[in-house]
Scaffold this motif. Sequence first.
Motif, PDB file in Angstrom:
ATOM      1  N   THR A   3       0.760  -1.075   0.000  1.00 19.14           N
ATOM      2  CA  THR A   3       0.099  -0.047  -0.016  1.00 19.14           C
ATOM      3  C   THR A   3       1.029   1.260  -0.061  1.00 19.14           C
ATOM      4  OG1 THR A   3      -0.113  -0.059   2.413  1.00 19.14           O
ATOM      5  CG2 THR A   3      -1.839  -1.076   1.229  1.00 19.14           C
ATOM      6  N   ARG A   4       0.399   2.382  -0.444  1.00 20.95           N
ATOM      7  CA  ARG A   4       0.963   3.653  -0.542  1.00 20.95           C
ATOM      8  C   ARG A   4       1.644   4.008   0.678  1.00 20.95           C
ATOM      9  NH1 ARG A   4       4.127   7.059  -0.663  1.00 20.95           N
ATOM     10  NH2 ARG A   4       4.059   9.009  -1.754  1.00 20.95           N
ATOM     11  N   ASP A   5       0.931   3.923   1.815  1.00 16.40           N
ATOM     12  CA  ASP A   5       1.473   4.389   3.105  1.00 16.40           C
ATOM     13  C   ASP A   5       2.579   3.511   3.491  1.00 16.40           C
ATOM     14  OD1 ASP A   5      -0.331   2.318   3.439  1.00 16.40           O
ATOM     15  OD2 ASP A   5      -0.999   2.891   5.604  1.00 16.40           O
ATOM     16  N   ALA A   6       3.023   2.325   2.878  1.00 13.57           N
ATOM     17  CA  ALA A   6       4.172   1.593   3.606  1.00 13.57           C
ATOM     18  C   ALA A   6       5.519   2.105   2.586  1.00 13.57           C
ATOM     19  CB  ALA A   6       3.811   0.186   3.085  1.00 13.57           C
ATOM     20  N   LEU A   7       5.022   2.944   1.832  1.00 12.48           N
ATOM     21  CA  LEU A   7       6.309   3.506   0.862  1.00 12.48           C
ATOM     22  C   LEU A   7       6.864   4.649   1.080  1.00 12.48           C
ATOM     23  CD1 LEU A   7       4.699   1.964  -2.445  1.00 12.48           C
ATOM     24  CD2 LEU A   7       6.326   0.902  -1.075  1.00 12.48           C
ATOM     25  N   ILE A   8       7.791   5.004   0.623  1.00  9.84           N
ATOM     26  CA  ILE A   8       8.374   6.407   0.564  1.00  9.84           C
ATOM     27  C   ILE A   8       9.410   6.556  -0.911  1.00  9.84           C
ATOM     28  CG2 ILE A   8      10.628   5.476   1.640  1.00  9.84           C
ATOM     29  CD1 ILE A   8      10.844   8.151   3.012  1.00  9.84           C
ATOM     30  N   LYS A   9       9.066   7.582  -1.416  1.00  5.28           N
ATOM     31  CA  LYS A   9       9.600   7.639  -2.755  1.00  5.28           C
ATOM     32  C   LYS A   9      10.900   8.154  -2.696  1.00  5.28           C
ATOM     33  CE  LYS A   9       9.019  11.085  -6.455  1.00  5.28           C
ATOM     34  NZ  LYS A   9       8.325  12.330  -6.952  1.00  5.28           N
ATOM     35  N   ILE A  10      11.585   7.462  -3.554  1.00  3.74           N
ATOM     36  CA  ILE A  10      13.118   7.764  -3.532  1.00  3.74           C
ATOM     37  C   ILE A  10      13.814   8.267  -4.915  1.00  3.74           C
ATOM     38  CG2 ILE A  10      13.818   6.345  -1.632  1.00  3.74           C
ATOM     39  CD1 ILE A  10      15.038   4.507  -3.897  1.00  3.74           C
ATOM     40  N   GLY A  11      12.683   8.471  -5.883  1.00  3.84           N
ATOM     41  CA  GLY A  11      13.242   8.874  -7.165  1.00  3.84           C
ATOM     42  C   GLY A  11      12.084   8.642  -8.287  1.00  3.84           C
ATOM     43  N   ARG A  12      12.765   8.765  -9.540  1.00  2.00           N
ATOM     44  CA  ARG A  12      12.062   8.548 -10.625  1.00  2.00           C
ATOM     45  C   ARG A  12      12.797   7.819 -11.939  1.00  2.00           C
ATOM     46  NH1 ARG A  12       7.357  10.834 -13.330  1.00  2.00           N
ATOM     47  NH2 ARG A  12       6.646  11.775 -11.390  1.00  2.00           N
ATOM     48  N   TYR A  13      12.162   6.832 -12.444  1.00  2.00           N
ATOM     49  CA  TYR A  13      12.714   6.201 -13.685  1.00  2.00           C
ATOM     50  C   TYR A  13      12.869   7.596 -15.025  1.00  2.00           C
ATOM     51  CZ  TYR A  13      12.494   1.716 -11.568  1.00  2.00           C
ATOM     52  OH  TYR A  13      12.586   0.793 -10.616  1.00  2.00           O
ATOM     53  N   ASN A  14      13.807   7.343 -15.819  1.00  2.00           N
ATOM     54  CA  ASN A  14      13.951   8.353 -16.738  1.00  2.00           C
ATOM     55  C   ASN A  14      13.544   7.501 -18.246  1.00  2.00           C
ATOM     56  OD1 ASN A  14      14.854  10.329 -15.003  1.00  2.00           O
ATOM     57  ND2 ASN A  14      16.954   9.806 -15.066  1.00  2.00           N
ATOM     58  N   LYS A  15      14.791   6.986 -18.909  1.00  2.00           N
ATOM     59  CA  LYS A  15      14.410   6.448 -20.017  1.00  2.00           C
ATOM     60  C   LYS A  15      15.243   5.185 -20.001  1.00  2.00           C
ATOM     61  CE  LYS A  15      17.827   9.518 -22.389  1.00  2.00           C
ATOM     62  NZ  LYS A  15      18.014  10.349 -23.525  1.00  2.00           N
ATOM     63  N   PRO A  16      15.126   4.351 -20.979  1.00  2.00           N
ATOM     64  CA  PRO A  16      15.940   3.198 -21.384  1.00  2.00           C
ATOM     65  C   PRO A  16      17.102   3.607 -21.847  1.00  2.00           C
ATOM     66  CG  PRO A  16      13.730   2.982 -22.476  1.00  2.00           C
ATOM     67  CD  PRO A  16      13.853   4.340 -21.842  1.00  2.00           C
ATOM     68  N   HIS A  17      18.153   2.761 -21.334  1.00  2.16           N
ATOM     69  CA  HIS A  17      19.633   3.063 -21.839  1.00  2.16           C
ATOM     70  C   HIS A  17      20.364   1.854 -22.483  1.00  2.16           C
ATOM     71  CE1 HIS A  17      23.595   5.076 -21.420  1.00  2.16           C
ATOM     72  NE2 HIS A  17      24.005   3.594 -21.189  1.00  2.16           N
ATOM     73  N   GLY A  18      20.322   2.081 -23.934  1.00  2.00           N
ATOM     74  CA  GLY A  18      20.922   0.795 -24.473  1.00  2.00           C
ATOM     75  C   GLY A  18      19.643  -0.173 -24.928  1.00  2.00           C
ATOM     76  N   VAL A  19      20.122  -1.218 -25.314  1.00  2.00           N
ATOM     77  CA  VAL A  19      19.223  -2.186 -25.860  1.00  2.00           C
ATOM     78  C   VAL A  19      18.760  -3.583 -24.740  1.00  2.00           C
ATOM     79  CG1 VAL A  19      19.323  -1.422 -28.126  1.00  2.00           C
ATOM     80  CG2 VAL A  19      20.514  -3.572 -27.217  1.00  2.00           C
ATOM     81  N   ASN A  20      19.456  -3.372 -23.911  1.00  2.94           N
ATOM     82  CA  ASN A  20      19.435  -4.693 -22.966  1.00  2.94           C
ATOM     83  C   ASN A  20      18.744  -4.528 -21.690  1.00  2.94           C
ATOM     84  OD1 ASN A  20      21.448  -6.227 -24.529  1.00  2.94           O
ATOM     85  ND2 ASN A  20      23.135  -5.188 -23.914  1.00  2.94           N
ATOM     86  N   GLY A  21      17.846  -3.450 -21.645  1.00  6.64           N
ATOM     87  CA  GLY A  21      16.956  -3.351 -20.393  1.00  6.64           C
ATOM     88  C   GLY A  21      17.199  -2.452 -19.424  1.00  6.64           C
ATOM     89  N   GLU A  22      18.693  -1.749 -19.464  1.00  4.38           N
ATOM     90  CA  GLU A  22      19.086  -0.882 -18.343  1.00  4.38           C
ATOM     91  C   GLU A  22      18.318   0.247 -18.652  1.00  4.38           C
ATOM     92  OE1 GLU A  22      23.461  -0.545 -16.937  1.00  4.38           O
ATOM     93  OE2 GLU A  22      23.167   0.083 -18.865  1.00  4.38           O
ATOM     94  N   ILE A  23      17.952   0.985 -17.342  1.00  2.00           N
ATOM     95  CA  ILE A  23      17.196   2.137 -17.508  1.00  2.00           C
ATOM     96  C   ILE A  23      17.851   3.010 -16.520  1.00  2.00           C
ATOM     97  CG2 ILE A  23      15.624   1.468 -15.661  1.00  2.00           C
ATOM     98  CD1 ILE A  23      13.159   2.911 -17.200  1.00  2.00           C
ATOM     99  N   SER A  24      17.700   4.633 -16.902  1.00  2.00           N
ATOM    100  CA  SER A  24      18.195   5.485 -16.236  1.00  2.00           C
ATOM    101  C   SER A  24      17.393   5.983 -15.025  1.00  2.00           C
ATOM    102  CB  SER A  24      18.640   6.801 -17.157  1.00  2.00           C
ATOM    103  OG  SER A  24      17.797   7.252 -17.566  1.00  2.00           O
ATOM    104  N   ALA A  25      17.666   6.505 -14.032  1.00  2.00           N
ATOM    105  CA  ALA A  25      17.015   6.647 -12.881  1.00  2.00           C
ATOM    106  C   ALA A  25      17.691   8.022 -12.296  1.00  2.00           C
ATOM    107  CB  ALA A  25      16.682   5.866 -11.820  1.00  2.00           C
ATOM    108  N   THR A  26      16.778   8.867 -11.744  1.00  2.00           N
ATOM    109  CA  THR A  26      17.255  10.047 -11.036  1.00  2.00           C
ATOM    110  C   THR A  26      16.705   9.647  -9.520  1.00  2.00           C
ATOM    111  OG1 THR A  26      16.690  11.691 -12.574  1.00  2.00           O
ATOM    112  CG2 THR A  26      17.029  12.676 -10.277  1.00  2.00           C
ATOM    113  N   LEU A  27      17.740   9.812  -8.434  1.00  2.00           N
ATOM    114  CA  LEU A  27      17.580   9.238  -7.215  1.00  2.00           C
ATOM    115  C   LEU A  27      17.637  10.275  -6.373  1.00  2.00           C
ATOM    116  CD1 LEU A  27      19.194   5.844  -7.361  1.00  2.00           C
ATOM    117  CD2 LEU A  27      16.828   6.099  -7.584  1.00  2.00           C
ATOM    118  N   ASP A  28      17.056  10.199  -5.240  1.00  2.00           N
ATOM    119  CA  ASP A  28      17.031  11.251  -4.080  1.00  2.00           C
ATOM    120  C   ASP A  28      17.987  10.424  -2.879  1.00  2.00           C
ATOM    121  OD1 ASP A  28      15.343  12.892  -5.213  1.00  2.00           O
ATOM    122  OD2 ASP A  28      13.633  12.019  -4.103  1.00  2.00           O
ATOM    123  N   VAL A  29      18.600   9.276  -3.059  1.00  2.00           N
ATOM    124  CA  VAL A  29      19.569   8.673  -2.281  1.00  2.00           C
ATOM    125  C   VAL A  29      20.767   8.198  -3.009  1.00  2.00           C
ATOM    126  CG1 VAL A  29      17.563   7.547  -0.861  1.00  2.00           C
ATOM    127  CG2 VAL A  29      18.242   6.466  -2.883  1.00  2.00           C
TER     128      VAL A  29
END
Length: 177
Positions: A3-29
Amino acid sequence: MITRDALIKIGRYNKPHGVNGEISATLDVDTEVLTHFSCLVSDIDGIFVPFFVTGSRDKSAQVTLLSIDGVTSDEQASMLVNKDIFVLRREYDELPADDDSDDYPLDYFVGFKITDTDGTPVGEVVDVDDTTINWLFVVETPGGEQVHVPAADELMDDIDLTARTIVMNLPEGLIDL
């Protein structure tokens, strides 16, 4: 079920990086603390779904590249683009203390009670609005209304992590807007 109340937001996904499933993210940690979390969680079609990190590396000071178990193509990574990244609040609370930092992601304060410096209850933080350049606490007042309060360091006089309270020096009339 997560549930939402059991979570804390630490960032956001940006876009895929390359073709093997890697994804960029901006993190607050820091990237190093990812190993302390059992999973990352994102809202997929209204359901909080856990994702398991199999690898991470810094791309820049602001961007981390993540490898997620089961995500092996850029098409699969695309399903996470612009999704918020959450972790379990209990795992976040168990992070080793860093004596040099008192920084917490603003989402950490969901559930905290806010009072004005004169002791007047303002309400409970129910969400964080990060859609503007100046982030806001979404606060439910004792009367049941929702108001937006600037989440600015200069307005916070005292934060008690144990009691889960914030004392704020709010400009007169701000809550009435």
